[in-house]
Design an enzyme around this catalytic site. Structure first.
Site, PDB file in Angstrom:
ATOM      1  N   HIS A 130      -6.782   3.050 -15.190  1.00  0.00           N
ATOM      2  CA  HIS A 130      -7.733   2.913 -14.087  1.00  0.00           C
ATOM      3  C   HIS A 130      -7.507   4.028 -13.071  1.00  0.00           C
ATOM      4  O   HIS A 130      -6.385   4.276 -12.643  1.00  0.00           O
ATOM      5  CB  HIS A 130      -7.538   1.553 -13.409  1.00  0.00           C
ATOM      6  CG  HIS A 130      -8.247   1.418 -12.087  1.00  0.00           C
ATOM      7  ND1 HIS A 130      -9.613   1.458 -11.983  1.00  0.00           N
ATOM      8  CD2 HIS A 130      -7.771   1.257 -10.832  1.00  0.00           C
ATOM      9  CE1 HIS A 130      -9.952   1.316 -10.701  1.00  0.00           C
ATOM     10  NE2 HIS A 130      -8.847   1.195  -9.990  1.00  0.00           N
ATOM     11  N   ARG A 167       4.866   7.672  -6.442  1.00  0.00           N
ATOM     12  CA  ARG A 167       4.270   6.547  -7.159  1.00  0.00           C
ATOM     13  C   ARG A 167       5.348   5.582  -7.637  1.00  0.00           C
ATOM     14  O   ARG A 167       5.154   4.370  -7.624  1.00  0.00           O
ATOM     15  CB  ARG A 167       3.464   7.082  -8.353  1.00  0.00           C
ATOM     16  CG  ARG A 167       2.394   6.127  -8.833  1.00  0.00           C
ATOM     17  CD  ARG A 167       1.537   6.800  -9.865  1.00  0.00           C
ATOM     18  NE  ARG A 167       0.480   5.900 -10.315  1.00  0.00           N
ATOM     19  CZ  ARG A 167      -0.100   5.996 -11.494  1.00  0.00           C
ATOM     20  NH1 ARG A 167       0.262   6.938 -12.332  1.00  0.00           N
ATOM     21  NH2 ARG A 167      -1.055   5.169 -11.845  1.00  0.00           N
ATOM     22  N   ARG A 225       0.842  -1.195   0.000  1.00  0.00           N
ATOM     23  CA  ARG A 225       0.000   0.000   0.000  1.00  0.00           C
ATOM     24  C   ARG A 225       0.879   1.248   0.000  1.00  0.00           C
ATOM     25  O   ARG A 225       1.970   1.247   0.556  1.00  0.00           O
ATOM     26  CB  ARG A 225      -0.898   0.032   1.240  1.00  0.00           C
ATOM     27  CG  ARG A 225      -1.998  -1.007   1.224  1.00  0.00           C
ATOM     28  CD  ARG A 225      -2.936  -0.812   2.406  1.00  0.00           C
ATOM     29  NE  ARG A 225      -4.028  -1.776   2.382  1.00  0.00           N
ATOM     30  CZ  ARG A 225      -5.008  -1.793   3.274  1.00  0.00           C
ATOM     31  NH1 ARG A 225      -5.022  -0.909   4.261  1.00  0.00           N
ATOM     32  NH2 ARG A 225      -5.972  -2.688   3.190  1.00  0.00           N
ATOM     33  N   THR A 235     -12.233  -0.344  -0.258  1.00  0.00           N
ATOM     34  CA  THR A 235     -13.267  -0.811  -1.189  1.00  0.00           C
ATOM     35  C   THR A 235     -13.042  -2.302  -1.410  1.00  0.00           C
ATOM     36  O   THR A 235     -11.898  -2.754  -1.455  1.00  0.00           O
ATOM     37  CB  THR A 235     -13.191  -0.084  -2.552  1.00  0.00           C
ATOM     38  OG1 THR A 235     -11.940  -0.390  -3.178  1.00  0.00           O
ATOM     39  CG2 THR A 235     -13.309   1.425  -2.383  1.00  0.00           C
ATOM     40  N   ASN A 242      -3.191  -2.452  -7.164  1.00  0.00           N
ATOM     41  CA  ASN A 242      -2.952  -1.123  -7.733  1.00  0.00           C
ATOM     42  C   ASN A 242      -1.514  -0.660  -7.513  1.00  0.00           C
ATOM     43  O   ASN A 242      -0.883  -1.065  -6.533  1.00  0.00           O
ATOM     44  CB  ASN A 242      -3.919  -0.112  -7.099  1.00  0.00           C
ATOM     45  CG  ASN A 242      -5.275  -0.150  -7.765  1.00  0.00           C
ATOM     46  OD1 ASN A 242      -5.361  -0.206  -8.993  1.00  0.00           O
ATOM     47  ND2 ASN A 242      -6.339  -0.112  -6.974  1.00  0.00           N
ATOM     48  N   ARG A 265     -19.292   1.546 -12.546  1.00  0.00           N
ATOM     49  CA  ARG A 265     -19.695   2.715 -11.747  1.00  0.00           C
ATOM     50  C   ARG A 265     -20.320   3.785 -12.633  1.00  0.00           C
ATOM     51  O   ARG A 265     -21.334   4.397 -12.280  1.00  0.00           O
ATOM     52  CB  ARG A 265     -18.472   3.291 -11.020  1.00  0.00           C
ATOM     53  CG  ARG A 265     -18.002   2.461  -9.834  1.00  0.00           C
ATOM     54  CD  ARG A 265     -16.691   3.003  -9.269  1.00  0.00           C
ATOM     55  NE  ARG A 265     -16.337   2.337  -8.011  1.00  0.00           N
ATOM     56  CZ  ARG A 265     -15.104   2.185  -7.569  1.00  0.00           C
ATOM     57  NH1 ARG A 265     -14.078   2.638  -8.288  1.00  0.00           N
ATOM     58  NH2 ARG A 265     -14.866   1.584  -6.409  1.00  0.00           N
TER      59      ARG A 265
END
Length: 334
Positions: free
Chosen positions: A194, A107, A100, A249, A139, A170
């Site tokens: 994404h 990044r 995470r 999520t 991710n 969504r």
């Protein structure tokens, strides 16, 4: 003296157990991994489910919890182990594990840490399931799909990122809510990277074949007085909002991954906006993975739909590709 088992059951034939035909492995049993596992089981998309994680106690607990629901499921075998041999002969492997982002972390640094994690995971997957299709969910998904492709040595059609499958879902839900119709009746795509720089394809958004552009030429632009563009902003912001409310999520991405798996195991040929290699498409010259409408069947990505995009949509795709490549080119040990 005969046992209860011997008295109860008379063997008719000694059948050697055959290999599972639709074995699915989920790597990582965090919130997302378990939502994927539960959605796969609920949809009856696997005849065997394998779970892998480094946290042995949590791994065993999750397996036991699922096994205790066996009466309500149609997947007979659920196994779990930190050793990747448990994943052998998987048809599909879902990767949800990863580092995470830490506060203030770049990044590039986050991706580099994930490279180091994936260098352990991906070769093990390929060792035990050389014919599998890998679905990357971790991710940043597009870059990690590229990393998985490089580390695995698999052909590009067998490495898929969950990409914009959820972003598009969504989008369809939020647009349909505004129009007062069911989400499945609004047809619209979000492509590209994404997340924050995803590209809503307003040029093709339609209901029953009626393009919104034909009713409002400015739809999705700054000139649009109805401000439909705000829906895409809501799509981008929605994950942050959910994380703010519940901390993470998981359910929608779990359902999204199960949706992709259904198309693969049932050889459906459905079109999904998933992350795939886009080099030589839309003027993109680098080896990057972005979401485009892909036909999915039992071999993975069978083909890509050549969508006619507006000039500004193509420009946004290229910008996403450039952003990704600027990170990828500086990665080490890939």
């Amino acid at each position: 003296m005969a046992s209860v088992h011997e008295k109860l059951i008379s063997t008719v034939a000694d059948c050697a157990p055959e290999q599972p035909r639709n074995k699915v492995t989920v790597v990582g049993v965090g919130q997302v991994g378990m939502a994927c596992a539960f959605s796969i089981l609920s949809g009856n998309y696997a005849d065997e489910l394998a779970l892998v994680d480094v946290l042995e106690d949590k791994l065993e607990g999750e397996m036991m919890d699922l096994l205790h629901g066996s009466v309500f499921l149609k997947t007979r075998k659920i196994v779990a182990n930190k050793d990747y041999s448990v994943t052998a002969n998987s048809r599909i492997v879902v990767v949800t594990a990863g580092a995470r982002q830490q506060e203030g972390e770049s990044r590039l640094n986050l991706v580099q840490r994930n490279v180091n994690i994936f260098k352990h995971i991906i070769p093990q997957i390929v060792k035990y399931s050389p014919n599998c299709v890998i679905i990357v969910v971790s991710n940043p998904v597009d870059i990690l799909t590229y990393i998985t492709w490089k580390l695995s040595g698999l052909p590009k059609h067998r490495v898929i990122g969950s990409g914009c499958n959820l972003d598009s879902a969504r989008f369809r839900y939020m647009m349909a809510e505004k129009l007062g119709i069911h989400a499945s009746s609004f047809h619209g795509w979000i492509l590209g990277e994404h997340g924050d720089s995803s590209v809503p394809v307003w040029s093709g958004a339609n209901v029953a074949g009626v393009c919104l552009k034909s009713l409002n030429p400015n739809v999705g632009t700054d000139k649009d007085q109805e401000n439909w563009k705000d829906v895409h902003k809501q799509v981008v912001d929605s994950a942050y909002k959910i994380i703010e409310l519940k901390g993470y999520t998981n359910w929608a991405i779990g359902l999204s991954v199960a949706d992709i798996i259904e198309s693969l195991v049932k050889n459906l040929g459905r079109v999904h906006p998933v992350s795939t290699m886009v080099k030589n498409m839309y003027g993109i010259n680098e080896e990057v993975f972005l979401s485009l409408p892909c036909v999915l069947n039992n071999c993975g990505v069978a083909s890509v739909i050549n969508v006619t995009l507006a000039d500004d949509e193509v420009a946004k795709l290229r910008k996403s590709a450039e952003t990704l490549w600027n990170i990828q080119k500086d990665l080490k040990d890939v």
